[in-house]
Design an enzyme around this catalytic site. Sequence first.
Site, PDB file in Angstrom:
ATOM      1  N   GLU A   1      10.772  -9.818  -0.640  1.00 56.59           N
ATOM      2  CA  GLU A   1      10.329  -8.643  -1.371  1.00 56.59           C
ATOM      3  C   GLU A   1      10.301  -7.498  -0.358  1.00 56.59           C
ATOM      4  OE1 GLU A   1       6.370  -9.112  -2.967  1.00 56.59           O
ATOM      5  OE2 GLU A   1       6.190  -6.975  -3.388  1.00 56.59           O
TER       6      GLU A   1
ATOM      7  N   ASP B   1      -1.413  -0.114  -2.602  1.00 55.82           N
ATOM      8  CA  ASP B   1      -1.369  -0.729  -1.282  1.00 55.82           C
ATOM      9  C   ASP B   1      -2.628  -0.505  -0.467  1.00 55.82           C
ATOM     10  OD1 ASP B   1       1.109  -2.113  -1.215  1.00 55.82           O
ATOM     11  OD2 ASP B   1       2.100  -0.162  -1.290  1.00 55.82           O
TER      12      ASP B   1
END
Lengths: 266, 445
Positions: free
Chosen positions: A55, A66
């Site tokens: 990924e 994030d």
Amino acid sequence: MSGTTIVSPVGTRIARAKRDRAGALIGYLPVGFPTLEQSIDAAVALVENGVDVLELGLPYTDPVMDGPVIQRATQTALENGFRLRDAFTAVEAIRSRVDAPILLMTYWNPVVQYGVDRFADDLVSAGGAGLITPDLTVDSGAPWLAASDRTGLDRVFLAAPTSTGERLELAVTNSRGFVYVVSTMGVTGARSDVDASARTLVDRLRAVGSTSACVGIGISTGEQVAEVLEYADGAIVGSALVRALSEDGVQGAAKVAASLAVGTRR
Amino acid sequence: MTTHLRDEQGPFFGEFGGRFMPESLIAALDEIAAAYDEAKNDPAFAAELTELHRSYTGRPSILTEAPRFARHAGDARIILKREDLNHTGSHKINNVLGQALLARRLGKTRLIAETGAGQHGVATATAAALMGMSCVVYMGEVDTERQALNVARMRLLGAEVVPVTTGTRTLKDALNEAFRDWVANVEDTHYVLGTVAGPHPFPVMVRDFHKIIGEEARQQVLDLTGALPDAVIACVGGGSNAIGIFHAFLDDPDVTLIGYEAAGDGVDTLRHAATITMGRPGVLHGSRSMMLQDEDGQTSDSHSISAGLDYPGVGPEHAWLASIGRAQYLPITDTEAMAAFRLLCETEGIIPAIESAHALAGALTLGRELGPCKVILINLSGRGDKDVETAARYFGVLDEVALVATELEASSLEAGELASDALTDELHAGSGEAAELASGRGVQL
């Protein structure tokens, strides 16, 4: 219905990992961190050390899903001059060296600006497998559903502990490759315990027909990988690999990948 | 069937708006949308908000004519809608009280907010104190420095202020951090988004809580002048005060609507925040709108002397109003805004927020274009108390020696030093001037 006629490269690889071992290990790294070259080398090293599916994160200025480790890395990549086209360069380079399907993890605006169809075509040309879209849900994703059906790319949507049954079904029906199971309410980052809610969520996804559910967010050790693979088809690790890469370089990331891969043994 | 521009309910305004958000937050957004729909039709909710506005905010806010200022604006008739007189000092309280009541209906016990200039953060901290909720405000580190007074206000109100050190360390990064907090704490937390941007239902809901500005002002201008104004103008960052005053006039085709964006050093430089003037469509913070971005869709850094306008995005309804030509959006530089700031101080005895000064600057040009006696309604969205230090430094009227002396004295007292110390004596002499400064006499505009 989508997903029934197209053969998914990621789905196939996960199925093979389930047949041969406890399940798949999916490893995340940002493109361009610390440099484009080193991010390519690190991705190759992950695959050589037991990662089944890559990924690759596209650095973005406003990454709301994030946590601090990945934010720092992607911010560094941006400061070092990361450009969107580097993602295709990286995919092509990695694919020429190792055989693992590669998903790009990207926030939606860069794809919109590049052009959804152009992005899909260039990803196919580079040998990429598809996209994970953290801020694009099925109900807002019509242009991407069309482009991915046209090109046969995989598309991974997220399922969260707070998702309703109806929304889980939407994610399962429209995802190709796997459904990204958000283990816990929060942003990316290693946690000492992967929430029990992940197990419940995978059960709920199974109930609406999921055959490929991979758990991410919070996983950082081989033990946690093993624990997750008791009930899920794959375990996704990000921050632990990024931290190793930033602290100990490519070798460090490789070592952590190898220790995570131990968790996939049966 | 006649369509009314006022009827738009989202999620889309033309091609703008929508909801581009992590799945983890969709349930919360659906929950808010449903609760808001229910509240909207509940007379008890409206009654409670109206009462708070009457007895807490101080609504309706008054109109003030600005004839001495108007002489510099081609002798147009300049009317100020005094949102600066609201409790907490800006229009932001309108939205915050509405959302806080909604949060309480949802059983949430914790409010979080992003803030740029600090006005929205102060309003949120205020509402949290009023309703007995805990409060965390995210503020870009750059903004905590240039708006230190508002940081202190929030802390006095019991809120925790978290300086955001990621990205450009300004408003957009504060939004990112607030979203991250919300993803992790959505069970007990409501995110009081402070502008008409973000994912549905925020742009519609925040607009609805602010449209009282225009509804009051429309009637007040009619009462005062016997006619609708020729133009209604406001500054635009995210666009909450502008949509608040525009909305009541959307279906009055003879009323010109102009939003003034922050042009910073100028739109011909890279240092500005003129999103509609210079941006292009994209997805930021959960909705599709105009935004400042590079070729790759990376959000560009914005710049404005005003922290509250220093944002590379704008609410989707504004992008839509611009695209259909119903409203115009024009750039105002830092220099133009500061000149108008000072002019209002000196001609009318009103210190505006630097944000609002962008609209005042627009009026100076617009008034000359429209001609004498044309009526211009300006949303004076906030007061300038928070900007006194910035403005005083800008105009060189701050007694820096006295300020530094006061700070030094404060730290030496903390260290437990005796006042008989010769250095301290010297500083004491300076602190007299500082006291004068604090009382306002030290700042001579």
